[in-house]
Design an enzyme around this catalytic site. Structure first.
Site, PDB file in Angstrom:
ATOM      1  N   ALA D   9       0.822  -1.199   0.000  1.00  0.00           N
ATOM      2  CA  ALA D   9       0.000   0.000   0.000  1.00  0.00           C
ATOM      3  C   ALA D   9       0.860   1.256   0.000  1.00  0.00           C
ATOM      4  O   ALA D   9       0.342   2.375   0.022  1.00  0.00           O
ATOM      5  CB  ALA D   9      -0.925   0.000   1.220  1.00  0.00           C
ATOM      6  N   HIS D 172      23.682   2.548  -3.483  1.00  0.00           N
ATOM      7  CA  HIS D 172      22.492   3.308  -3.864  1.00  0.00           C
ATOM      8  C   HIS D 172      22.407   4.461  -2.873  1.00  0.00           C
ATOM      9  O   HIS D 172      21.676   4.427  -1.896  1.00  0.00           O
ATOM     10  CB  HIS D 172      21.238   2.410  -3.807  1.00  0.00           C
TER      11      HIS D 172
HETATM   12  N1  LIG Z   1      15.644   1.338  -3.830  1.00  0.00           N
HETATM   13  C1  LIG Z   1      15.107   2.412  -4.343  1.00  0.00           C
HETATM   14  O1  LIG Z   1      15.465   2.890  -5.415  1.00  0.00           O
HETATM   15  C2  LIG Z   1      13.962   3.088  -3.593  1.00  0.00           C
HETATM   16  C3  LIG Z   1      13.205   4.108  -4.197  1.00  0.00           C
HETATM   17  C4  LIG Z   1      12.137   4.644  -3.492  1.00  0.00           C
HETATM   18  C5  LIG Z   1      11.876   4.208  -2.188  1.00  0.00           C
HETATM   19  N2  LIG Z   1      12.652   3.256  -1.631  1.00  0.00           N
HETATM   20  C6  LIG Z   1      12.413   2.754  -0.288  1.00  0.00           C
HETATM   21  O2  LIG Z   1      11.291   1.893  -0.306  1.00  0.00           O
HETATM   22  C7  LIG Z   1      10.708   1.877   0.997  1.00  0.00           C
HETATM   23  C8  LIG Z   1       9.223   2.155   0.879  1.00  0.00           C
HETATM   24  O3  LIG Z   1       9.046   3.473   0.426  1.00  0.00           O
HETATM   25  P1  LIG Z   1       7.608   4.074   0.253  1.00  0.00           P
HETATM   26  O4  LIG Z   1       7.753   5.405  -0.311  1.00  0.00           O
HETATM   27  O5  LIG Z   1       6.743   3.089  -0.468  1.00  0.00           O
HETATM   28  O6  LIG Z   1       7.113   4.173   1.753  1.00  0.00           O
HETATM   29  P2  LIG Z   1       5.619   4.171   2.278  1.00  0.00           P
HETATM   30  O7  LIG Z   1       5.681   4.645   3.654  1.00  0.00           O
HETATM   31  O8  LIG Z   1       4.738   4.834   1.295  1.00  0.00           O
HETATM   32  O9  LIG Z   1       5.223   2.648   2.261  1.00  0.00           O
HETATM   33  C9  LIG Z   1       5.792   1.709   3.104  1.00  0.00           C
HETATM   34  C10 LIG Z   1       4.813   0.621   3.312  1.00  0.00           C
HETATM   35  O10 LIG Z   1       5.387  -0.377   4.133  1.00  0.00           O
HETATM   36  C11 LIG Z   1       4.407  -0.832   5.007  1.00  0.00           C
HETATM   37  N3  LIG Z   1       5.007  -1.401   6.201  1.00  0.00           N
HETATM   38  C12 LIG Z   1       5.597  -0.769   7.239  1.00  0.00           C
HETATM   39  N4  LIG Z   1       5.982  -1.676   8.137  1.00  0.00           N
HETATM   40  C13 LIG Z   1       5.630  -2.889   7.659  1.00  0.00           C
HETATM   41  C14 LIG Z   1       5.768  -4.198   8.136  1.00  0.00           C
HETATM   42  N5  LIG Z   1       6.330  -4.442   9.309  1.00  0.00           N
HETATM   43  N6  LIG Z   1       5.303  -5.202   7.387  1.00  0.00           N
HETATM   44  C15 LIG Z   1       4.726  -4.961   6.211  1.00  0.00           C
HETATM   45  N7  LIG Z   1       4.564  -3.747   5.705  1.00  0.00           N
HETATM   46  C16 LIG Z   1       5.022  -2.716   6.434  1.00  0.00           C
HETATM   47  C17 LIG Z   1       3.564   0.354   5.311  1.00  0.00           C
HETATM   48  O11 LIG Z   1       2.277  -0.026   5.701  1.00  0.00           O
HETATM   49  C18 LIG Z   1       3.562   1.094   4.007  1.00  0.00           C
HETATM   50  O12 LIG Z   1       2.454   0.710   3.212  1.00  0.00           O
HETATM   51  C19 LIG Z   1      11.464   2.923   1.802  1.00  0.00           C
HETATM   52  O13 LIG Z   1      12.446   2.280   2.554  1.00  0.00           O
HETATM   53  C20 LIG Z   1      12.105   3.780   0.738  1.00  0.00           C
HETATM   54  O14 LIG Z   1      13.259   4.430   1.165  1.00  0.00           O
HETATM   55  C21 LIG Z   1      13.663   2.677  -2.317  1.00  0.00           C
END
Ligand SMILES: NC(=O)c1ccc[n+]([C@@H]2O[C@H](COP(=O)([O-])OP(=O)(O)OC[C@H]3O[C@@H](n4cnc5c(N)ncnc54)[C@H](O)[C@@H]3O)[C@@H](O)[C@H]2O)c1
Ligand SMILES: NC(=O)c1ccc[n+]([C@@H]2O[C@H](COP(=O)([O-])OP(=O)(O)OC[C@H]3O[C@@H](n4cnc5c(N)ncnc54)[C@H](O)[C@@H]3O)[C@@H](O)[C@H]2O)c1
Ligand SMILES: NC(=O)c1ccc[n+]([C@@H]2O[C@H](COP(=O)([O-])OP(=O)(O)OC[C@H]3O[C@@H](n4cnc5c(N)ncnc54)[C@H](O)[C@@H]3O)[C@@H](O)[C@H]2O)c1
Ligand SMILES: NC(=O)c1ccc[n+]([C@@H]2O[C@H](COP(=O)([O-])OP(=O)(O)OC[C@H]3O[C@@H](n4cnc5c(N)ncnc54)[C@H](O)[C@@H]3O)[C@@H](O)[C@H]2O)c1
Lengths: 310, 310, 310, 310
Positions: D9, D172
């Site tokens: 989500a 990264h």
């Molecule tokens: N590697 C990349 O290039 C890249 C790019 C963008 C974001 N990211 C990373 O991806 C991750 C997610 O980013 P986002 O923008 O979607 O964040 P977000 O906060 O929109 O979404 C994170 C989701 O994880 C869920 N979550 C939290 N704890 C959880 C758990 N214990 N079990 C299951 N689900 C859980 C939350 O409910 C939420 O839906 C972050 O760590 C962000 O830094 C990485």
């Protein structure tokens, strides 16, 4: 997907091999031919380079190379000359198809087996009898009739062919039944006067005639390539879509011991359904006529087979 | 997109017409042929039904039907028999191509004009001189050499062809220059021993020989269909991608008054760039050799044209 | 293709911008938003990198950047909270849509103008009146109802959704008319008992309820992205296919001075046909009911507009 | 293909779920979330209708529903707020990722396991240690850096991004190594002055800064959707193409006991090759710097894991 094509240097087989490969529907294509092995080899060499960027294996082979095939396409045929009716070819092609059926039975009995050789309805039945195959994976190629029926409807209704629907039943030949009740433009039913129907039905034999008069030395290979791709894609991608195919009937439309075109639902497992349409009265009459045309051919097939088995 | 194909009943023209239509790259295809107009008409009839679901106009025509074409493909050619070198066909095909150039000049002077007829380098130059066309829209079809070079590299390096890159320069013929400096596998440069290079270069004339020995009565039409689709798509979709094509040079690689294969950037407006690669020493030597092979042919073209213009 | 999206940071607008770009349907996308310009800019920055390999121009902009748009999508909306009926949003969104219509009229009066904002039927009508646009290029987005009707049919008939056809007419709301007469499985008509129909009709308001109860703070943006892609593709590729859309009626189905969902034939030039289906008796009754529901909303629109114009 | 997405989500997870489904890469998608189960359910409901025409199963689930997954994507993350460096998130996300690794180990130990959670390099390493997985199927998502490097090159060289190649190595994060030696335009090497290189390198940290300053409450989810589709497609279609991914190293580039971005060859069986590029001198220096940045994070991971295992 491994696809084997028999008659692969012919005007049906070669374009089919090309187009199925070009569309990425196979990992391996085995091309099997008749006497002119040089022509076959040249096609395989050419096609292999053509699709080299897709890492497929394309090669000329013989029947023993069919082992492991998922799909076999029979597009072999005796030299046809100029004919007035596809049925003329039955005597020449019946033992050819029986022989091929025996080979498929030996090397890849569970493959889909698509027959294009004419006359396609009795020859699909001959294949069935000769190889005792599961009829759900035996397909006689007849979709060209439906393509042409759609062209007729489009012309009659001043519509684009892409917006037209319609279906043909029965013989892949002059007695085919144009199902006007299935004609649709933009998804809407359209109606035809009795006169219009008569005139369109009368046009059917002229299509073959139009081709034959040109004495081009080839048949409708481009159209078959497009139609065979539709059939093979339905199988490979498990599309479960409706396609008119000649299939061995077992009670559908009240018929048995014969093959003719009916709408089938086709997917990875084979023909999963044969759709029994509600026919209009004139379509019922047409069905009876096409069955009457096909029956004698089916008898010839049965006789040929039983004498072969003695 | 309106595409006209000359020699459209031939073993290059017909598959090209089919594949360009099947891939949806045209709204209209005009098929123009030589003497066997019946064969041409049969192909057009067949192809028209084949792609009917896409609402294209496909028809047999003559030169006057080319008006408004966006792209013209010349795949016409005198009967070839068995040849040892494509250059043998120059005397037979030179006036044929000049005549066609005159027709294109009259009916669709701004179209892209792709020549497949062999020998493709002098004939693309002949077309240029005969029609005084913008060289940025004149393309000699030679990409098959690069397909085959990639197949060689893949074999030598035990890689998939899809993961291989490489480019061929110069004559579409025996003197072509395999650019080993451009060879890559998985995007990485790969190196070849002097021995490997010699052996691969020595294999080039054997490719044509392998085809000709089979005496199949057709050329590499399936490969050309794939390559022509790449070129036509680059134009139609304005891809601006790099493709090896025979083009009339105007100072590039220090050359003028001739056509040969070089990497070009191709898009909707034409050839927008000719890439001048840094060649290795042995590649420079190869370039000199191929130019030496092509020069006499270019002279024959110039002589033929000037005598025609008197 | 230049596409401008208003409300492009919202749960409908952002996925639509992404998917239209990812499918290569635009050369340029202008994203226009409401108060949270920072969120809008972040989406534009992200999306621009996302599709950078396709050389598109993606940017946040304001109304004046819409000039030259081929298509405008209005997905702006006042904060919705939890609602029981889309009609509740009419007072909040009517002047918003009128204002946007005025901007489109100024900057790209000939563009296709697709409204997703709810309640979509009166707001498409408001747009029409406010901008005096050609109704053939004004589309209210309502295809989600038909997606859901197909899901219902598939469930009721134990079929795959991909094999199901069916169409919804009337209000994008609780009074919508499920056209059971158009229901098909594998291209075949299927019938429903009166009881089945009642139960499926009764389920319609529960769909919105099911979404709202979850209080997720977003609407059905993924579904809208898929549906908007279908509509935009029909336009860009001139598909002339049938899609249910809310359109301003001018005598069709005996109705005028209102917008509601009907099947339209859509292509590059706009709505080229509105299909008037033969409705069954219960469907006629349903049509009367949905019109009765929509009429007061259309009156509100007319009053709002005329007072605005004084 | 069954694909499970954790954090489905979120601003990364939800667009990824949508795009992988819309591109037909899965038969089944399981969406797993954190605390806001209502939001997760609403996304699943919406997405299920969105792609209903493709007969996929899309559903919200918990870890036990991952059984039989071919691919797991971890896009879960603790709420991020505004950060200056992705490494800040290590303490918050390390146990989250270890917990998820344990679940994957239990329910689908042979699945591909793609981690997007930041900081992606130490967390991919944490996943490896926590689950004792085969490193050939463990992928840290880092391709966005390469997308952005290509955008930089295109801008610097006035080229279209589609015509540009280039690769990023290492963290990264801010210490990533822009490999100017891999930069190509139209397949041709291009060179950069020392000044240009300095200026482009200096721009790297500003990208994250640019996003964070906008305080949009979401990350680069659209870009991740595009990149994850590339990775998943390479697996599903066995493309064996080169993609930069963070992977656990075992001697490559002289490194062990850490994960960082390197070019890998990816196919249906996993990472079949890690490409060891010949680096230029300044790139070697960059590599040393990025390794020095990553080492402490890897130590934190090792310490965390060993204390967890006591
Ligand atoms: N590697 C990349 O290039 C890249 C790019 C963008 C974001 N990211 C990373 O991806 C991750 C997610 O980013 P986002 O923008 O979607 O964040 P977000 O906060 O929109 O979404 C994170 C989701 O994880 C869920 N979550 C939290 N704890 C959880 C758990 N214990 N079990 C299951 N689900 C859980 C939350 O409910 C939420 O839906 C972050 O760590 C962000 O830094 C990485
Ligand atoms: N069902 C349809 O819609 C449809 C359409 C067009 C053609 N056809 C039929 O398809 C068949 C082939 O037509 P074509 O135009 O390709 O003919 P063709 O003569 O061009 O090709 C036939 C090929 O079969 C090969 N062949 C002959 N005997 C063989 C044998 N014993 N074993 C293996 N190969 C053998 C020949 O070498 C030749 O390459 C004909 O029967 C034709 O009527 C059917
Ligand atoms: N550039 C390449 O890579 C490449 C590859 C294969 C073939 N070719 C060349 O393409 C040409 C065609 O080869 P093919 O195998 O299709 O030959 P083909 O004999 O099968 O076809 C040639 C066609 O040209 C037609 N033709 C002849 N004279 C004509 C005229 N005056 N006007 C219009 N049409 C005329 C013929 O009717 C015939 O249909 C040959 O020159 C061949 O060497 C080039
Ligand atoms: N027709 C359908 O099938 C359908 C389906 C889902 C949602 N919707 C409707 O679409 C609309 C948007 O829904 P959403 O979920 O995206 O809402 P949202 O709140 O997520 O997004 C609305 C966006 O509109 C912007 N906005 C508000 N006022 C604006 C203005 N004056 N100018 C420009 N932008 C402005 C906001 O900044 C916001 O980004 C709603 O009316 C909703 O009911 C329709």
């Amino acid at each position: 997907m491994k696809i084997s094509i028999i008659g692969a240097a012919g005007s049906v087989g070669a374009p089919a091999a090309f187009y199925l490969a070009a569309k990425g529907l196979a990992d391996e294509v085995v091309m099997i031919g008749g006497r002119k092995q040089n022509v076959l080899k040249q096609h395989a060499m050419d096609l292999s380079t053509a699709v080299s960027a897709m890492d497929m294996v394309i090669r000329a082979g013989d029947y023993s190379d069919m082992g492991g095939s998922d799909i076999v396409i029979n597009a072999a045929g005796a030299p046809q000359g100029v004919i007035a009716d596809r049925m003329e070819m039955l005597p020449k092609n019946i033992s050819l198809c029986e022989g091929i059926a025996t080979q498929v039975k030996q090397y890849c009995p569970d493959a889909f087996f698509i027959t294009a050789t004419n006359p396609v309805d009795p020859l699909n039945y001959a294949t069935f009898l000769a190889g005792d195959f599961d009829r759900h994976k035996l397909i006689g190629y007849s979709i060209n009739d439906t393509f042409r029926f759609k062209e007729m409807i489009a012309k009659a209704k001043h519509a684009r062919v892409s917006q037209v629907d319609g279906l043909v039943l029965g013989e892949h030949g002059s007695s085919q039944v144009l199902l006007f009740s299935t004609a649709r433009v933009h998804g809407q039913n359209v109606s035809f006067t009795e006169e219009q129907k008569q005139s369109l039905r009368a046009g059917v034999p002229n299509i073959l005639k139009g081709y034959e008069e040109l004495k081009a030395g080839r048949t409708a290979g481009w159209t078959c390539a497009i139609g065979l791709e539709i059939i093979v894609r339905a199988i490979v991608e498990d599309q479960q879509c409706v396609i008119p195919c000649s299939v061995v009937l077992d009670g559908e439309y009240g018929l048995r011991n014969m093959s003719m075109s009916v709408p089938v639902v086709l997917g990875r497992e084979g023909i999963v359904d044969i759709i029994e349409l509600d026919l209009a009265d004139d379509e019922m009459a047409g069905l009876e006529k096409t069955v009457a045309t096909l029956r004698p051919a089916m008898s010839i097939v049965e006789t040929s087979l039983s004498s072969a088995n003695q």
